[in-house]
Design an enzyme around this catalytic site. Structure first.
Site, short mmCIF file in Angstrom:
data_model
loop_
_atom_site.label_atom_id
_atom_site.label_comp_id
_atom_site.label_asym_id
_atom_site.label_seq_id
_atom_site.Cartn_x
_atom_site.Cartn_y
_atom_site.Cartn_z
N ASP A 1 1.59 -11.54 -5.36
CA ASP A 1 0.70 -12.43 -4.52
C ASP A 1 1.83 -13.27 -3.68
O ASP A 1 2.66 -12.65 -3.45
CB ASP A 1 -0.15 -13.49 -5.54
CG ASP A 1 -1.50 -13.90 -4.66
OD1 ASP A 1 -0.98 -14.64 -3.59
OD2 ASP A 1 -2.65 -13.54 -4.93
N SER B 1 -11.01 -13.07 -4.77
CA SER B 1 -9.63 -13.38 -5.23
C SER B 1 -9.55 -14.17 -6.57
O SER B 1 -8.59 -14.02 -7.34
CB SER B 1 -8.90 -14.42 -4.45
OG SER B 1 -8.32 -14.00 -3.30
N HIS C 1 -2.13 -19.71 -3.25
CA HIS C 1 -2.87 -18.37 -3.78
C HIS C 1 -2.72 -17.79 -5.18
O HIS C 1 -3.33 -17.97 -6.32
CB HIS C 1 -2.98 -17.39 -2.65
CG HIS C 1 -4.04 -16.55 -2.75
ND1 HIS C 1 -4.07 -15.15 -3.35
CD2 HIS C 1 -5.54 -16.46 -2.58
CE1 HIS C 1 -5.05 -14.69 -3.18
NE2 HIS C 1 -6.06 -15.32 -2.63
#
Ligand SMILES: *[C@@H]1O[C@H](CO)[C@@H](O)[C@H](O)[C@H]1NC(C)=O
Ligand SMILES: *[C@@H]1O[C@H](CO)[C@@H](O)[C@H](O)[C@H]1NC(C)=O
Ligand SMILES: *[C@@H]1O[C@H](CO)[C@@H](O)[C@H](O)[C@H]1NC(C)=O
Ligand SMILES: *[C@@H]1O[C@H](CO)[C@@H](O)[C@H](O)[C@H]1NC(C)=O
Length: 758
Positions: free
Chosen positions: A242, A458, A283
């Site tokens: 990520d 996600s 994220h």
């Protein structure tokens, strides 16, 4: 035995069928060049402010300043080339060149960068390639194209600041008093033990749904039932591929596996997220907390596998992705990393058809064949956030047989509105999307903070990674395929449903319930761990090319194509498949509007999979699909021999549906004129008004297409997959499938009557 190896392209002619099988997934790459054009056309529309107009040549490829360089090995080194040799080559090539390092999993391939070139531009640097190539140690050189990969996270309309904890919550969190205030009745304590004492645990409805914020009680990952069996992910490492992981976070730092971590965005061992003032790079940290945030430490919530290790692989944070960055990430430390979790992919704009390139594909294949000391790495993929206008079978990562793609449901069992659907999705977990904004995914956040609003598919994929970590602790011998079988057998329909009533739950030919949105249902950690404990590895896997049609056939919006293919599933050869796992329909077609083409595959046992749904934004009329491997999991456990059917048709919305969808009320006038103008709008992609060439628009609506190839690839076992497993619960899916497998063995001829009996 080599026969069951995945993607083994180098074997001799004897394994011909198998090689074809693997080529089918590889050949998807043949498409990438043409799809790049589409991708970049789409991208360039929004990138005018970044790129000078002269570079905006439609259909052009973009190139980064990195190169993959393959070197000759010295004699007797078994092809192995030292890092020092590569450094010398870079030095000889001249100022600007740098060897960044060996490409993971290769013996002789290196990543070079040329600092004198722009990071991205519209053409290759021929001089650089020639400079490198003239060195006698260099075998081949490829300048790396750059392309877009995007994080999958639903972006809330609210400014991002609202998504962090309120001041009250933050202070409460800090002083660890939050939990004490809310005394909770826990009727399951005797069975499952204490609840975690982390302040955000009660917000983690995906771990324990008590009906908070309008959720459906007990619709959760059933993770306490897994913890109660003594597992919490010990000795299992999940890599978060990520934008970095904040490994100094109090809730993550003790579970951080630094040895298995790396930063491929800036080539160093420290995958710390780059600072931006909008917290764009939060994220990865959020995903990491879902898997392995520590328990009972008074910080944020609890990870699904709170004693498992987390590795950070930073690879999303540069303007353009390259094949090498992806390949390095997915091939990084395959013996230290058990599970790779990815919450990103090609742009979910409903018009992209794209997947892993060559080096990345090789890395995944190596991962499943050799990783985890031969048991195979587990790749978990977020199925995509393109909503109903996209289809995840057009995403070559999610649709791969070697990844487990995970969709999301919200807290009352509906699909999330951003969910894509496709037949390659194996199962689901949970994410945000309910009206109540407090129903996001609570987890760790940047700079020691917590969030309650992690979102999108996600957020769903890491939950699955956590559940798989629990299963791997329960039984470290599980292979990558065992994990997929366990997922199929233990996922639950629970109360998942399609909010728009498009996709029903359906029984396949051996009694397994599936849904086009949710795969085989929501993961059940308790169920998976207890089955994992008594599991026996499934038998060897074979790949059979079931048959192929290569005659060019025309289809229009008036008449589709129904093609049949009879197969014996390679009976009498060494690749005979009797019990299915994945099925691929490898398809080449073009059409005047790719987004209006729908494809269905019907198995001999009558299971109908929609392998491509309508994508209203995909107006491609040039590239179509080239050997694209559409994949379905829906025929899992079925017998493959018999008649398969492929349906190809246009689904062009009628006038009414069109206006309903786009909310445009046509101008007044005669009915015919209204119809004409609506068709015209539909035909011109952005609804041009004014001087519309109505004749041309009508012609555009008369869609035509050509199906050029359909090859059926069957993957599965020759031996019954679950014969060594004892049935403990007669109502379990395991019991149902085992029973189906004894009613009509693959060597008996099954009649349709017999088939419909189960
Ligand atoms: C942890 O896993 C490694 C292999 O990954 C294994 O060699 C080791 O024995 C395991 N340790 C424990 C305590 O189970
Ligand atoms: C990728 O692999 C395909 C099939 O093996 C091959 O034809 C193609 O040239 C390769 N592309 C690159 C950039 O190496
Ligand atoms: C689609 O395929 C047909 C048949 O091969 C061909 O005649 C036609 O030119 C193709 N269309 C496009 C846009 O490539
Ligand atoms: C197919 O296209 C023609 C030409 O525009 C149109 O008249 C007809 O209604 C379309 N048929 C269907 C089934 O949509």
């Amino acid at each position: 035995m080599v026969l069951s190896r995945e993607g083994d392209l180098d074997k001799g002619g004897r394994y011909n069928r198998e090689r074809k099988a693997d080529r089918s997934e590889f050949s998807a790459k043949a498409l990438t060049f043409s799809t790049m054009a589409v991708l970049w056309c789409a991208f360039l529309l929004v990138a005018t402010s970044i790129l000078p107009a002269s570079r905006m040549v439609a259909g052009s490829q973009l190139y980064t300043n990195t190169f993959s360089v393959k070197l000759h090995g010295p004699d007797g080194a078994n092809g192995h080339v030292d890092e020092a040799v590569a450094h010398q080559v870079a030095k000889r090539a001249g100022i600007g060149f740098q060897n960044v390092g060996k490409i993971r999993g290769t013996k002789d391939e290196f990543q070079f960068v040329h600092h004198g070139l722009p990071k991205i531009r519209g053409r290759r640097s021929i001089p650089s390639v020639l400079l490198l190539k003239k060195d006698p140690s260099v075998k081949s050189v490829h300048q790396q194209p750059g392309f877009k990969r995007v994080k999958r996270g639903y972006k809330p309309l609210m400014p991002s600041m609202y998504s962090y904890l309120s001041r009250h919550e933050f202070l409460a969190n800090k002083f660890n008093s939050y939990f004490d205030k809310a005394v909770e009745i826990d009727e399951d304590q005797e069975r499952y033990g204490q609840l975690p004492k982390d302040p955000l645990f009660k917000e983690q409805w995906y771990l324990r749904n008590t009906g908070q914020n309008g959720g459906k009680p007990k619709l959760d990952l059933n993770v306490r039932a897994a913890w109660a069996q003594g597992v919490s992910g010990k000795n299992v490492t999940t890599a978060i591929m990520d934008d970095g992981v904040d490994y100094t976070h109090e809730d993550l730092k003790y579970n951080y596996n630094a040895r298995a971590s790396y930063d491929f965005s800036s080539n160093d061992p420290y995958p710390y997220p780059r600072y931006t003032d909008d917290w764009f790079n939060s994220h990865g940290t959020r995903c990491a907390g879902e898997v392995s945030a520590a328990r009972d430490n008074g910080v944020c919530g609890t990870g699904v596998a709170y004693d498992s290790k987390i590795a950070g692989i930073r690879m999303l944070d540069q303007p353009y992705m390259t094949d090498l960055i992806e390949a390095n990430s997915m091939g990084h430390e395959p013996d230290l990393i058990d599970i790779y979790s990815a919450s990103w992919g090609p742009t979910d704009d409903g018009r992209t058809v794209d997947g892993p390139r060559n080096a990345t594909m090789r890395a995944i294949v190596r991962g499943v064949n050799e990783g985890r000391r031969g048991k195979g790495n587990i790749y978990v993929w977020a199925s995509g956030d393109g909503g109903e206008a996209d289809d995840c079978n057009c995403d070559g990562y999610a649709a791969s047989m070697w990844t487990i793609s995970i969709n999301s449901a919200i807290n009352d069992g509906q699909n999330a509105h951003y969910d894509e659907s496709c037949s390659s999705t194996l199962a689901s977990t949970f994410s945000n999307g309910a009206k109540d904004p407090n129903t996001g995914v609570a987890t760790t956040d940047l700079y020691g903070k917590c969030t309650k609003s992690h979102s999108g598919t996600s957020a769903a994929a890491p939950e699955a990674a956590g559940v798989f970590a629990l299963a791997l602790e329960a039984n470290p011998d599980l292979t990558w395929r065992d994990i997929q079988h366990l997922t199929v057998l233990t996922s639950k329909r629970n109360s998942l449903f399609d909010a728009k009533h498009r996709f029903q739950w359906t029984m396949n030919g051996v009694g397994l319930e599936f849904n086009h949105l949710f795969g085989f249902g929501v993961l059940d950690a308790g169920g998976m761990v207890s089955l994992a404990k008594q599991w026996h590895s499934v038998p060897a896997r074979y790949h059979c090319q079931g048959g192929s049609h290569t005659k060019i056939r025309k289809f229009t919006n008036k008449s589709g194509i129904i093609l049949k293919l009879n197969t014996d599933a390679c009976k009498g050869t060494d690749t005979h498949v009797k019990y299915l796992e994945h099925v691929q329909a490898v398809i080449t077609l073009n059409s005047t509007r790719r987004g209006d083409v729908e494809l269905f595959l019907i198995s001999p046992m009558g299971t109908r999979s929609m392998i491509l749904s309508r994508r209203p934004n995909d107006d491609d009329r040039r590239d179509g699909f080239t050997k694209w491997p559409f994949m379905t999991t829906h025929t899992w456990g079925e017998y493959p021999w018999g008649e398969w059917t492929l349906e190809v048709k246009f689904n062009t919305p009628s006038f009414d549906r069109y206006t309903k969808q786009f909310g445009k009320s046509p101008n007044a006038g005669s009915t015919a004129a209204r119809v004409r103008s609506a068709w015209a709008d539909a035909a011109s992609s952005r609804g041009r008004y004014g001087n519309v060439d109505i004749d041309r628009a009508e012609e555009a609506m008369m869609h035509t297409g050509f199906l050029k190839e359909w090859t059926l690839m069957l993957h599965g076992t020759r031996d019954p997959p679950y014969s060594e497993l004892a049935v403990l619960d007669p109502h379990s899916k395991l019991a149902i499938v085992k029973k189906a497998h004894t009613i009509a063995g693959p060597d008996t001829t099954v009649t349709m009557q017999q088939q419909s009996a189960y």
